[in-house]
Motif scaffolding. Structure first.
Motif, PDB file in Angstrom:
ATOM      1  N   THR A 272       0.678  -1.261   0.074  1.00  0.00           N
ATOM      2  CA  THR A 272       0.218   0.110  -0.182  1.00  0.00           C
ATOM      3  C   THR A 272       0.974   1.193   0.068  1.00  0.00           C
ATOM      4  O   THR A 272       2.164   1.000   0.289  1.00  0.00           O
TER       5      THR A 272
ATOM      6  N   ASP B 238       0.933   3.416   2.106  1.00  0.00           N
ATOM      7  CA  ASP B 238       1.497   3.581   3.470  1.00  0.00           C
ATOM      8  C   ASP B 238       2.788   2.767   3.791  1.00  0.00           C
ATOM      9  O   ASP B 238       3.652   3.319   4.431  1.00  0.00           O
ATOM     10  N   GLN B 239       2.657   1.516   3.212  1.00  0.00           N
ATOM     11  CA  GLN B 239       3.690   0.503   3.753  1.00  0.00           C
ATOM     12  C   GLN B 239       5.168   1.202   2.721  1.00  0.00           C
ATOM     13  O   GLN B 239       5.923   0.932   3.414  1.00  0.00           O
TER      14      GLN B 239
ATOM     15  N   VAL C 149       5.763   4.284   2.037  1.00  0.00           N
ATOM     16  CA  VAL C 149       6.246   5.294   3.043  1.00  0.00           C
ATOM     17  C   VAL C 149       7.162   4.864   4.140  1.00  0.00           C
ATOM     18  O   VAL C 149       8.133   5.329   4.169  1.00  0.00           O
ATOM     19  N   ASP C 150       6.639   3.659   4.848  1.00  0.00           N
ATOM     20  CA  ASP C 150       7.198   3.169   5.830  1.00  0.00           C
ATOM     21  C   ASP C 150       8.613   2.698   5.527  1.00  0.00           C
ATOM     22  O   ASP C 150       9.711   2.854   6.007  1.00  0.00           O
TER      23      ASP C 150
ATOM     24  N   GLU D   4       5.203  10.810   1.966  1.00  0.00           N
ATOM     25  CA  GLU D   4       3.827  10.598   2.085  1.00  0.00           C
ATOM     26  C   GLU D   4       2.943  11.416   0.896  1.00  0.00           C
ATOM     27  O   GLU D   4       2.520  11.038  -0.091  1.00  0.00           O
TER      28      GLU D   4
ATOM     29  N   GLU E  31       1.712  10.431  -2.743  1.00  0.00           N
ATOM     30  CA  GLU E  31       0.288  10.707  -3.104  1.00  0.00           C
ATOM     31  C   GLU E  31       0.204  11.291  -4.546  1.00  0.00           C
ATOM     32  O   GLU E  31      -0.649  11.152  -5.384  1.00  0.00           O
TER      33      GLU E  31
END
Length: 137
Positions: free
Chosen positions: A3, A5-6, A8-9, A111, A115
């Motif tokens: 995803t 978010d993943q 970004v991490d 992030e 996006e």
């Protein structure tokens, strides 16, 4: 498939506090949206590459490019438009035009950048592939 978010991490854990390493990784990802950039975006991207990768221009030139990009968006009432691919691509370029990290949280920058790339590219797999190519093995 990861995803956003993943992703970004993963990037954040890899670059840690290295703003410059983060920017260089982001410059690699911008290739996904280059074809959507207006002329001013290509020019700004070229300056970003010269500043971050070649170390051949000074920070004031980067600052001026960022101002020109924002002016371009403002003239089109597009500074908050996240639907048009051209504007999202340009905003992704703006992310690499800050000499100093724009916020304390590098994850916020990553992030937002992802996006904008995702709004243009639409395929998280392409973004993930480029990110993985950029990360040290």
């Amino acid at each position: 498939m990861m995803t956003l978010d993943q992703l970004v991490d993963v990037i954040e854990s890899d670059v840690g506090d290295s703003y410059e390493q983060c920017i260089c990784l982001m410059l690699g990802c911008i290739t996904l949206v280059e074809k959507f950039l207006p002329k001013i975006g290509f020019e700004a991207l070229e300056l970003a590459r010269k500043y971050w990768m070649e170390k051949s221009i000074n920070s004031s030139q980067l600052e001026e490019a960022r101002v020109r990009c924002w002016q371009y968006l403002d003239k089109r009432n597009a500074s908050t438009n996240t639907q048009e691919k051209e504007y999202c691509a340009l905003r992704s370029v703006i992310c690499v035009l800050y000499v100093e990290q724009p916020s304390d949280d590098i994850g916020e920058l990553i992030e937002f950048f992802l996006e904008m790339i995702s709004s243009v590219e639409g395929n998280i797999n392409s973004i993930e592939r480029i990110v993985k190519e950029q990360l040290p093995q």
